[in-house]
Design a protein around this motif. Structure first.
Motif, short mmCIF file in Angstrom:
data_model
loop_
_atom_site.label_atom_id
_atom_site.label_comp_id
_atom_site.label_asym_id
_atom_site.label_seq_id
_atom_site.Cartn_x
_atom_site.Cartn_y
_atom_site.Cartn_z
N PHE A 178 0.84 -1.20 0.00
CA PHE A 178 0.00 0.00 0.00
C PHE A 178 0.88 1.25 0.00
CE2 PHE A 178 -4.37 1.26 2.03
CZ PHE A 178 -4.57 2.21 1.05
N ASP A 179 1.85 1.29 0.89
CA ASP A 179 2.78 2.43 0.96
C ASP A 179 3.52 2.63 -0.35
OD1 ASP A 179 2.04 2.89 3.61
OD2 ASP A 179 3.79 1.83 4.44
N GLN A 180 3.92 1.54 -0.98
CA GLN A 180 4.66 1.63 -2.24
C GLN A 180 3.77 2.07 -3.40
OE1 GLN A 180 6.47 -2.26 -2.29
NE2 GLN A 180 8.16 -1.60 -0.98
N LEU A 181 2.53 1.62 -3.41
CA LEU A 181 1.62 1.98 -4.50
C LEU A 181 1.28 3.47 -4.49
CD1 LEU A 181 -0.80 -1.09 -4.52
CD2 LEU A 181 1.01 -0.55 -6.18
N VAL A 182 1.10 4.05 -3.30
CA VAL A 182 0.77 5.48 -3.26
C VAL A 182 1.94 6.35 -3.72
CG1 VAL A 182 -1.02 5.25 -1.49
CG2 VAL A 182 1.32 5.78 -0.80
N ALA A 183 3.14 5.77 -3.78
CA ALA A 183 4.32 6.51 -4.21
C ALA A 183 4.62 6.35 -5.70
CB ALA A 183 5.54 6.07 -3.39
N VAL A 184 3.79 5.61 -6.42
CA VAL A 184 4.02 5.38 -7.85
C VAL A 184 3.68 6.64 -8.63
CG1 VAL A 184 3.25 4.05 -9.86
CG2 VAL A 184 3.63 2.88 -7.67
N PRO A 185 4.56 7.07 -9.54
CA PRO A 185 4.26 8.25 -10.36
C PRO A 185 2.97 8.05 -11.15
CG PRO A 185 6.52 7.51 -10.69
CD PRO A 185 5.84 6.46 -9.87
N GLY A 186 2.11 9.05 -11.17
CA GLY A 186 0.86 8.97 -11.90
C GLY A 186 -0.31 8.47 -11.09
N VAL A 187 -0.07 7.92 -9.92
CA VAL A 187 -1.17 7.42 -9.10
C VAL A 187 -1.82 8.59 -8.35
CG1 VAL A 187 -1.78 6.01 -7.09
CG2 VAL A 187 -0.25 5.08 -8.85
N LEU A 188 -3.12 8.72 -8.55
CA LEU A 188 -3.87 9.79 -7.89
C LEU A 188 -4.48 9.32 -6.58
CD1 LEU A 188 -5.83 11.10 -11.01
CD2 LEU A 188 -3.67 11.98 -10.06
N ILE A 206 4.37 2.10 -16.47
CA ILE A 206 4.22 2.30 -15.03
C ILE A 206 3.73 1.02 -14.36
CG2 ILE A 206 2.89 3.52 -13.25
CD1 ILE A 206 3.08 6.02 -15.10
N VAL A 207 2.74 0.37 -14.96
CA VAL A 207 2.22 -0.86 -14.38
C VAL A 207 3.32 -1.92 -14.33
CG1 VAL A 207 0.58 -2.77 -14.70
CG2 VAL A 207 -0.19 -0.39 -14.94
N LEU A 208 4.07 -2.05 -15.41
CA LEU A 208 5.13 -3.07 -15.45
C LEU A 208 6.29 -2.75 -14.52
CD1 LEU A 208 5.29 -3.95 -19.25
CD2 LEU A 208 4.34 -5.33 -17.39
N ARG A 209 6.65 -1.49 -14.41
CA ARG A 209 7.83 -1.11 -13.61
C ARG A 209 7.54 -0.89 -12.13
NH1 ARG A 209 9.76 3.19 -18.06
NH2 ARG A 209 10.60 1.68 -19.56
N HIS A 210 6.29 -0.56 -11.81
CA HIS A 210 6.00 -0.17 -10.42
C HIS A 210 4.92 -0.99 -9.72
CE1 HIS A 210 8.51 3.42 -10.69
NE2 HIS A 210 7.99 3.63 -11.87
N VAL A 211 4.17 -1.79 -10.46
CA VAL A 211 3.07 -2.52 -9.83
C VAL A 211 3.32 -4.03 -9.89
CG1 VAL A 211 0.58 -2.93 -9.78
CG2 VAL A 211 1.44 -0.66 -10.38
N THR A 212 3.48 -4.56 -11.08
CA THR A 212 3.59 -6.02 -11.21
C THR A 212 4.92 -6.57 -10.71
OG1 THR A 212 4.37 -5.84 -13.50
CG2 THR A 212 1.98 -6.10 -13.15
N VAL A 213 5.87 -5.72 -10.41
CA VAL A 213 7.18 -6.17 -9.93
C VAL A 213 7.16 -6.66 -8.48
CG1 VAL A 213 8.48 -4.72 -11.53
CG2 VAL A 213 7.85 -3.82 -9.28
N HIS A 214 6.11 -6.39 -7.75
CA HIS A 214 6.04 -6.79 -6.35
C HIS A 214 5.70 -8.27 -6.23
CE1 HIS A 214 6.45 -2.67 -4.98
NE2 HIS A 214 5.58 -2.33 -5.91
N ARG A 215 6.41 -8.98 -5.36
CA ARG A 215 6.22 -10.42 -5.18
C ARG A 215 4.78 -10.79 -4.84
NH1 ARG A 215 8.42 -12.92 -0.97
NH2 ARG A 215 8.55 -11.01 0.21
N THR A 216 4.11 -9.95 -4.10
CA THR A 216 2.75 -10.29 -3.66
C THR A 216 1.69 -10.05 -4.72
OG1 THR A 216 2.45 -8.11 -2.67
CG2 THR A 216 3.27 -9.87 -1.22
#
Length: 165
Positions: A92-102, A128-138
């Motif tokens: 959750f903390d990492q997702l709110v820090a993704v560029p472009g996420v409102l 953005i999805v490939l570099r910042h979202v799908t890269v997380h193990r969970t």
């Protein structure tokens, strides 16, 4: 974990102040007092108390995202493969820090998170999805939906509507 505290009791004056500020968050204290027929000192005290209690958490700008170079809105639904508390909180903390996420919503149901995003174009969204979202193990999977149009809702009723009585 701290036990949630009940919200402070709001009276009619508090609710009228909140309704006026929801309509126009830029109202000066003087304009707010005139609009509500209250003393400026009363409005100033009440607004300070509403901020101190956490009822008013901040003021946000409504930006023209297209004019800022991000005309494409999307909702990215994220499903997790595992749901331990630390992992979910960290993600959750990492997702709110993704560029472009409102906005990031942690939701119940088939999905675990919904991300509202604003980007330049489809390629930027993909990257953005490939570099910042799908890269997380969970993260097990994502699904992306394009937003054609978005509008704000009326919000919650803060003062009784005279038409409904």
């Amino acid at each position: 974990m701290a036990k949630p505290q009940p919200p402070p009791a709001l009276d009619d004056i508090d609710r009228r102040i909140l309704a006026a500020l929801v309509e126009n968050a830029e109202l000066t204290n003087k304009a707010l007092a005139v609009r509500l027929g209250l003393a400026e000192s009363t409005c100033a005290y009440r607004v300070r108390a509403l901020r101190a209690s956490g009822i008013i958490r901040g003021v946000h700008l409504d930006l023209d995202l297209a004019a800022l170079g991000c005309p494409l809105l999307a909702v990215v639904k994220v499903r997790l493969g595992s749901h331990d508390e630390v992992g979910v909180s960290t993600l959750f903390d990492q997702l709110v820090a993704v560029p472009g996420v409102l906005r990031v919503l942690h939701v119940a149901g088939a999905d675990d998170f919904h991300l509202l995003m604003a980007v330049q174009d489809a390629q930027a969204l993909r990257d953005i999805v490939l570099r910042h979202v799908t890269v997380h193990r969970t993260v097990r999977s994502t699904e992306t939906q394009l937003v054609f149009e978005a509008r704000y809702g009326v919000g919650i009723p803060l003062v009784p509507d005279a038409r409904s009585t």
